[in-house]
Design a protein around this motif. Structure first.
Motif, PDB file in Angstrom:
ATOM      1  N   ALA A  43       0.821  -1.220   0.000  1.00 58.96           N
ATOM      2  CA  ALA A  43       0.000   0.000   0.000  1.00 58.96           C
ATOM      3  C   ALA A  43       0.846   1.257   0.000  1.00 58.96           C
ATOM      4  O   ALA A  43       0.387   2.318  -0.448  1.00 58.96           O
ATOM      5  CB  ALA A  43      -0.943  -0.010   1.206  1.00 58.96           C
ATOM      6  N   ARG A  44       2.080   1.155   0.483  1.00 59.26           N
ATOM      7  CA  ARG A  44       2.954   2.336   0.475  1.00 59.26           C
ATOM      8  C   ARG A  44       3.290   2.776  -0.948  1.00 59.26           C
ATOM      9  O   ARG A  44       3.702   3.923  -1.168  1.00 59.26           O
ATOM     10  CB  ARG A  44       4.240   2.038   1.254  1.00 59.26           C
ATOM     11  N   ASP A  45       3.137   1.860  -1.913  1.00 53.10           N
ATOM     12  CA  ASP A  45       3.451   2.195  -3.307  1.00 53.10           C
ATOM     13  C   ASP A  45       2.247   2.763  -4.062  1.00 53.10           C
ATOM     14  O   ASP A  45       2.415   3.348  -5.141  1.00 53.10           O
ATOM     15  CB  ASP A  45       3.942   0.946  -4.052  1.00 53.10           C
ATOM     16  N   THR A  68       8.156   4.911  -3.839  1.00 54.84           N
ATOM     17  CA  THR A  68       8.154   6.380  -3.812  1.00 54.84           C
ATOM     18  C   THR A  68       9.559   6.951  -3.874  1.00 54.84           C
ATOM     19  O   THR A  68       9.732   8.140  -4.157  1.00 54.84           O
ATOM     20  CB  THR A  68       7.452   6.900  -2.546  1.00 54.84           C
ATOM     21  N   ARG A  69      10.580   6.129  -3.607  1.00 52.02           N
ATOM     22  CA  ARG A  69      11.952   6.621  -3.713  1.00 52.02           C
ATOM     23  C   ARG A  69      12.343   6.877  -5.165  1.00 52.02           C
ATOM     24  O   ARG A  69      13.246   7.671  -5.438  1.00 52.02           O
ATOM     25  CB  ARG A  69      12.926   5.597  -3.127  1.00 52.02           C
ATOM     26  N   THR A  70      11.686   6.186  -6.080  1.00 48.26           N
ATOM     27  CA  THR A  70      12.056   6.308  -7.498  1.00 48.26           C
ATOM     28  C   THR A  70      11.002   6.997  -8.338  1.00 48.26           C
ATOM     29  O   THR A  70      11.283   7.436  -9.434  1.00 48.26           O
ATOM     30  CB  THR A  70      12.312   4.913  -8.110  1.00 48.26           C
ATOM     31  N   GLN A  71       9.748   7.075  -7.823  1.00 47.52           N
ATOM     32  CA  GLN A  71       8.668   7.655  -8.610  1.00 47.52           C
ATOM     33  C   GLN A  71       7.857   8.607  -7.742  1.00 47.52           C
ATOM     34  O   GLN A  71       7.543   8.292  -6.587  1.00 47.52           O
ATOM     35  CB  GLN A  71       7.758   6.560  -9.168  1.00 47.52           C
ATOM     36  N   THR A  75       1.882   6.328  -5.761  1.00 49.48           N
ATOM     37  CA  THR A  75       2.540   6.604  -7.040  1.00 49.48           C
ATOM     38  C   THR A  75       1.607   6.316  -8.214  1.00 49.48           C
ATOM     39  O   THR A  75       1.907   6.709  -9.336  1.00 49.48           O
ATOM     40  CB  THR A  75       3.823   5.761  -7.201  1.00 49.48           C
ATOM     41  N   ARG A  76       0.521   5.643  -7.940  1.00 46.29           N
ATOM     42  CA  ARG A  76      -0.516   5.407  -8.962  1.00 46.29           C
ATOM     43  C   ARG A  76      -1.720   6.314  -8.736  1.00 46.29           C
ATOM     44  O   ARG A  76      -2.752   6.169  -9.384  1.00 46.29           O
ATOM     45  CB  ARG A  76      -0.940   3.929  -8.928  1.00 46.29           C
TER      46      ARG A  76
END
Length: 219
Positions: A101-103, A211-214, A106-107
């Protein structure tokens, strides 16, 4: 389905649950094992464990031996406990959702998603319900048997979420900015990562750290 078959399935399920819970809680009733074996034998399940239980006097079978026979019968049946009988599997899946869910921001997906047990599907599995009510279970739910191991649970859940969002929005997510390719969840050295197939393949980010990359996006 005939009435006899429906009655057999109901009786078998009831007895199987009792035997499993007896094994799990270390209070197995030998009579439950005998009743299950007889039920299976009546419908031509002639495994060695079933025959041994039926042919022996349960009063003369040591508890440890009856326990081993019960486990063999469940294994022969291919029995897999659902989330209700093995709640630790559901907790493992919930922990996996907390990670992936932390990702989702980014969507463009905000709010706290929840695991949703899909009791109306067979076999029983679980999907995800987003904060806005949307359901993600494309390609089939995550089965309880996938949740014994946290790594497998996270990989299975991440794949289901990704495939559901693709079917829902027709947009690839996430994507590798360097290769402009969609990435997928992959287990690498016991860690679930977003893996890009570009060049010789590389990790974009661990699942949960996207989130570190996007940056966050909006739908």
């Amino acid at each position: 389905m005939s009435n006899a078959m429906a009655e057999y399935e109901a009786d078998t399920e009831r007895l199987t649950r009792r035997v499993y819970l007896g094994l799990r809680e270390d209070n197995l009733d030998p009579q439950d094992v005998v009743a299950l074996a007889c039920e299976l034998l009546d419908w031509f399940h002639h495994t060695d464990a079933v025959l041994e239980v039926v042919e022996r006097n349960p009063a003369e079978v040591p508890q440890a031996e009856m326990t081993a026979l019960a486990r063999r019968i469940l294994d022969d049946m291919g029995f897999e406990p659902g989330f209700d009988l093995a709640p630790e599997r559901l907790e493992t899946l919930r922990e996996a959702l907390r990670i992936v869910a932390r990702d989702l921001p980014t969507r463009g997906i905000e709010g706290e998603p929840q695991i949703e047990v899909l009791e109306d599907c067979y076999p029983e599995g679980a999907g995800v319900r987003l904060a806005d009510g949307a359901r993600l279970n494309w390609g089939g739910p995550v089965l309880p048997s996938m949740c014994d191991d946290p790594t497998t649970a996270l990989a299975s859940l991440t794949t289901m979420i990704q495939e559901s969002l693709l079917e829902w929005t027709w947009q690839v997510w996430p994507a590798c900015p360097r290769h402009n390719l969609g990435v997928h969840a992959s287990i690498r050295e016991r860690e679930v990562v977003w893996w890009c197939a570009g060049e010789d393949g590389h990790m974009l980010a661990p699942v949960g750290d996207l989130t570190r990359t996007q940056p966050q996006s909006r739908l």
